[in-house]
Design a protein around this motif. Sequence first.
Motif, mmCIF file in Angstrom:
data_model
loop_
_atom_site.group_PDB
_atom_site.id
_atom_site.type_symbol
_atom_site.label_atom_id
_atom_site.label_comp_id
_atom_site.label_asym_id
_atom_site.label_seq_id
_atom_site.Cartn_x
_atom_site.Cartn_y
_atom_site.Cartn_z
ATOM 1 N N GLU A 241 0.826 -1.223 0.000
ATOM 2 C CA GLU A 241 0.000 0.000 0.000
ATOM 3 C C GLU A 241 0.854 1.264 0.000
ATOM 4 N N PHE A 242 2.011 1.170 0.668
ATOM 5 C CA PHE A 242 2.861 2.353 0.788
ATOM 6 C C PHE A 242 4.013 2.349 -0.213
ATOM 7 N N GLY A 243 3.963 1.433 -1.174
ATOM 8 C CA GLY A 243 4.992 1.392 -2.217
ATOM 9 C C GLY A 243 6.356 0.964 -1.698
ATOM 10 N N ILE A 244 6.367 0.195 -0.610
ATOM 11 C CA ILE A 244 7.656 -0.276 -0.063
ATOM 12 C C ILE A 244 7.865 -1.708 -0.568
ATOM 13 N N GLN A 245 8.865 -1.889 -1.419
ATOM 14 C CA GLN A 245 8.990 -3.202 -2.075
ATOM 15 C C GLN A 245 10.369 -3.829 -1.933
ATOM 16 N N ASN A 246 11.210 -3.214 -1.125
ATOM 17 C CA ASN A 246 12.558 -3.755 -0.934
ATOM 18 C C ASN A 246 12.562 -4.494 0.402
ATOM 19 N N PHE A 247 12.581 -5.817 0.352
ATOM 20 C CA PHE A 247 12.260 -6.615 1.537
ATOM 21 C C PHE A 247 13.309 -7.715 1.746
ATOM 22 N N VAL A 248 13.872 -7.747 2.933
ATOM 23 C CA VAL A 248 14.847 -8.806 3.256
ATOM 24 C C VAL A 248 14.217 -9.698 4.328
ATOM 25 N N PHE A 249 14.191 -10.983 4.058
ATOM 26 C CA PHE A 249 13.495 -11.923 4.942
ATOM 27 C C PHE A 249 14.485 -12.865 5.628
ATOM 28 N N SER A 250 14.278 -13.069 6.944
ATOM 29 C CA SER A 250 15.095 -14.020 7.711
ATOM 30 C C SER A 250 14.597 -15.420 7.457
ATOM 31 N N SER A 251 15.251 -16.131 6.567
ATOM 32 C CA SER A 251 14.903 -17.535 6.388
ATOM 33 C C SER A 251 15.941 -18.379 7.116
ATOM 34 N N SER A 252 15.917 -19.657 6.855
ATOM 35 C CA SER A 252 16.727 -20.549 7.681
ATOM 36 C C SER A 252 17.156 -21.757 6.872
ATOM 37 N N ALA A 253 18.301 -22.325 7.257
ATOM 38 C CA ALA A 253 18.750 -23.578 6.633
ATOM 39 C C ALA A 253 17.735 -24.685 6.898
ATOM 40 N N THR A 254 16.846 -24.452 7.840
ATOM 41 C CA THR A 254 15.822 -25.452 8.139
ATOM 42 C C THR A 254 14.956 -25.750 6.906
ATOM 43 N N VAL A 255 14.881 -24.804 5.948
ATOM 44 C CA VAL A 255 14.041 -25.049 4.763
ATOM 45 C C VAL A 255 14.592 -26.181 3.902
ATOM 46 N N TYR A 256 15.856 -26.568 4.108
ATOM 47 C CA TYR A 256 16.408 -27.683 3.329
ATOM 48 C C TYR A 256 15.951 -29.031 3.879
ATOM 49 N N GLY A 257 15.355 -29.025 5.067
ATOM 50 C CA GLY A 257 14.822 -30.242 5.655
ATOM 51 C C GLY A 257 15.832 -31.370 5.606
ATOM 52 N N GLU A 258 15.363 -32.528 5.157
ATOM 53 C CA GLU A 258 16.230 -33.707 5.170
ATOM 54 C C GLU A 258 17.234 -33.715 4.034
ATOM 55 N N ALA A 259 17.172 -32.736 3.131
ATOM 56 C CA ALA A 259 18.195 -32.650 2.081
ATOM 57 C C ALA A 259 19.569 -32.528 2.743
ATOM 58 N N ALA A 260 19.594 -31.985 3.976
ATOM 59 C CA ALA A 260 20.865 -31.847 4.692
ATOM 60 C C ALA A 260 21.513 -33.215 4.902
ATOM 61 N N ASN A 261 20.686 -34.252 5.022
ATOM 62 C CA ASN A 261 21.227 -35.583 5.302
ATOM 63 C C ASN A 261 21.949 -36.213 4.119
ATOM 64 N N ARG A 262 21.909 -35.554 2.928
ATOM 65 C CA ARG A 262 22.672 -36.093 1.796
ATOM 66 C C ARG A 262 24.172 -35.996 2.051
ATOM 67 N N GLY A 263 24.538 -35.221 3.062
ATOM 68 C CA GLY A 263 25.949 -35.169 3.445
ATOM 69 C C GLY A 263 26.799 -34.271 2.573
ATOM 70 N N VAL A 264 26.174 -33.524 1.648
ATOM 71 C CA VAL A 264 26.958 -32.580 0.840
ATOM 72 C C VAL A 264 26.546 -31.160 1.237
ATOM 73 N N PRO A 265 27.460 -30.204 1.083
ATOM 74 C CA PRO A 265 27.063 -28.833 1.407
ATOM 75 C C PRO A 265 25.833 -28.418 0.605
ATOM 76 N N LEU A 266 24.954 -27.677 1.250
ATOM 77 C CA LEU A 266 23.665 -27.355 0.635
ATOM 78 C C LEU A 266 23.767 -26.111 -0.223
ATOM 79 N N LYS A 267 23.291 -26.219 -1.459
ATOM 80 C CA LYS A 267 23.241 -24.996 -2.251
ATOM 81 C C LYS A 267 21.786 -24.582 -2.430
ATOM 82 N N GLU A 268 21.601 -23.345 -2.810
ATOM 83 C CA GLU A 268 20.255 -22.768 -2.831
ATOM 84 C C GLU A 268 19.309 -23.593 -3.697
ATOM 85 N N GLU A 269 19.841 -24.192 -4.771
ATOM 86 C CA GLU A 269 18.973 -24.965 -5.677
ATOM 87 C C GLU A 269 18.417 -26.229 -5.022
#
Length: 401
Positions: A149-177
């Motif tokens: 509503e106020f035309g503010i569109q530059n937004f930084v969000f605190s996300s977390s490595a938790t979004v990778y869920g069990e992909a972490a268990n593949r044992g390789v470093p996690l990339k964004e993809e």
Amino acid sequence: LDVETDNRNYILVVGGLGYIGSHTTLELLKANYNVIVVDDLSNSYRDVLDRVSHLASVHFKACGLPMPALRFHNSDYRAPTMRALLSSYGSYMVADNSSGEQTLKQVSRITGVIHFAAFKSVEESIQKPLAYYMNNVCGMVDFLALLQEFGIQNFVFSSSATVYGEAANRGVPLKEEHMVLHTETYLNDSGFEQTQSPGSMGLTSPYGRSKYMCEAILADIAKADPSWKITALRYFNPVGCHSSGLLGEDPRQKPTNLIPVVATVLTGQRPVLSVFGTDWETSDGTAVRDFIHVQDLARGHIAALAASANGVVKEPYRAYNLGTGHGHSVREVVASLENASSRHIPVQEVGRRAGDVGSCVARVDRAERELSWKAEKTLADCAVDVWNFTKGRFGFSGELL
Ligand code: NAD
Ligand code: WQD
């Protein structure tokens, strides 16, 4: 100071007195941004504001420069009063030709928003899922509608490595993809094109799902209206604190994360550290995490704001891992805190904690390349700073090594 007579631009930081928010607010001020903090103190204390303000004033006194503005609103970011607050900064109109016809568009003096305000306990989220979805997801949706509503569109969000869920268990470093929100084609590690469908695997808590849902919502908004500039920063394990010992992790909630729990053992509030799991497939059997110093993390937010303001990031929605790219085991963390404090930390080995993964380490090349950001501090730096904060604030007990 009267808002009416103030024509400066601001960054709005919601949840800005919490652990990561307070360190980021300080870095923003040091980088010469004027800052508005909104926090309802549900998991923080008012005196953090004085500490941030003091550290910033020491910095600016040493440089001989005036300090940027720091304003505080003790409010829930979901409160109806947020409209009046934003309205007081949404003050000038500019010509807009984007529709082909010349119209006037309202532009706010709030040039960017960093959104930290959320509940963050994995355990509590399992007991109180509605409270978590209401604050973390519904709260963010209503807030975005207000920003729009106020035309503010530059937004930084605190996300977390938790979004990778069990992909972490593949044992390789996690990339964004490894977790995408719209179907994407990318080159895999062997150089072949691979298509990844949206979705995240094996999220074990409502907290984790709330972060995934928020990212999905943000990606949808950016897809519908590419004039948004949304950055999701996926933090790995934030630790450490300001090297002055004046800012640190001081929540109202009982700590459950490893280093805050170790700190309670150092202060004698807890007799022993339970080490959850010694049978992971890691070098010493204990779990491995990518521990990132909170000051490095704070700088990552400044880098994200700068990259989107400078047009370096072209996508209207982009996610970045913020980690060091290196893993350390639970035993290594204990050893580094013993080293920093010269005190023995008693441990007992117990079974794995439900929902844990064995290893979770970031690939950090995207943030390095696109945000020109890199973590600089080590686990040893984190341990020294945590010990400095802990002994300054809470006293200590225990045997010397
Ligand atoms: P924190 O609890 O210390 O800080 C959050 C701040 O937001 C607190 O000061 C709290 O009072 C405030 N807050 C919460 N709900 C609010 C509301 N409705 N209105 C206004 N203020 C509100 O947590 P943190 O560790 O600094 O985490 C900040 C963000 O980073 C959170 O979104 C969290 O989910 C995310 N994150 C944290 C970690 C971590 O390990 N600390 C890891 C990944 C992501
Ligand atoms: C690290 C390791 C524990 C406490 C959590 C959230 C994640 C993110 C960061 C917000 C694990 C072990 C811990 C203890 C232990 N937060 N441990 N004894 O679980 O990697 O991540 O915080 O987004 O979403 O899940 O961090 O610090 O809790 O645990 O042995 O008393 O330390 O089992 O292996 P985690 P953590």
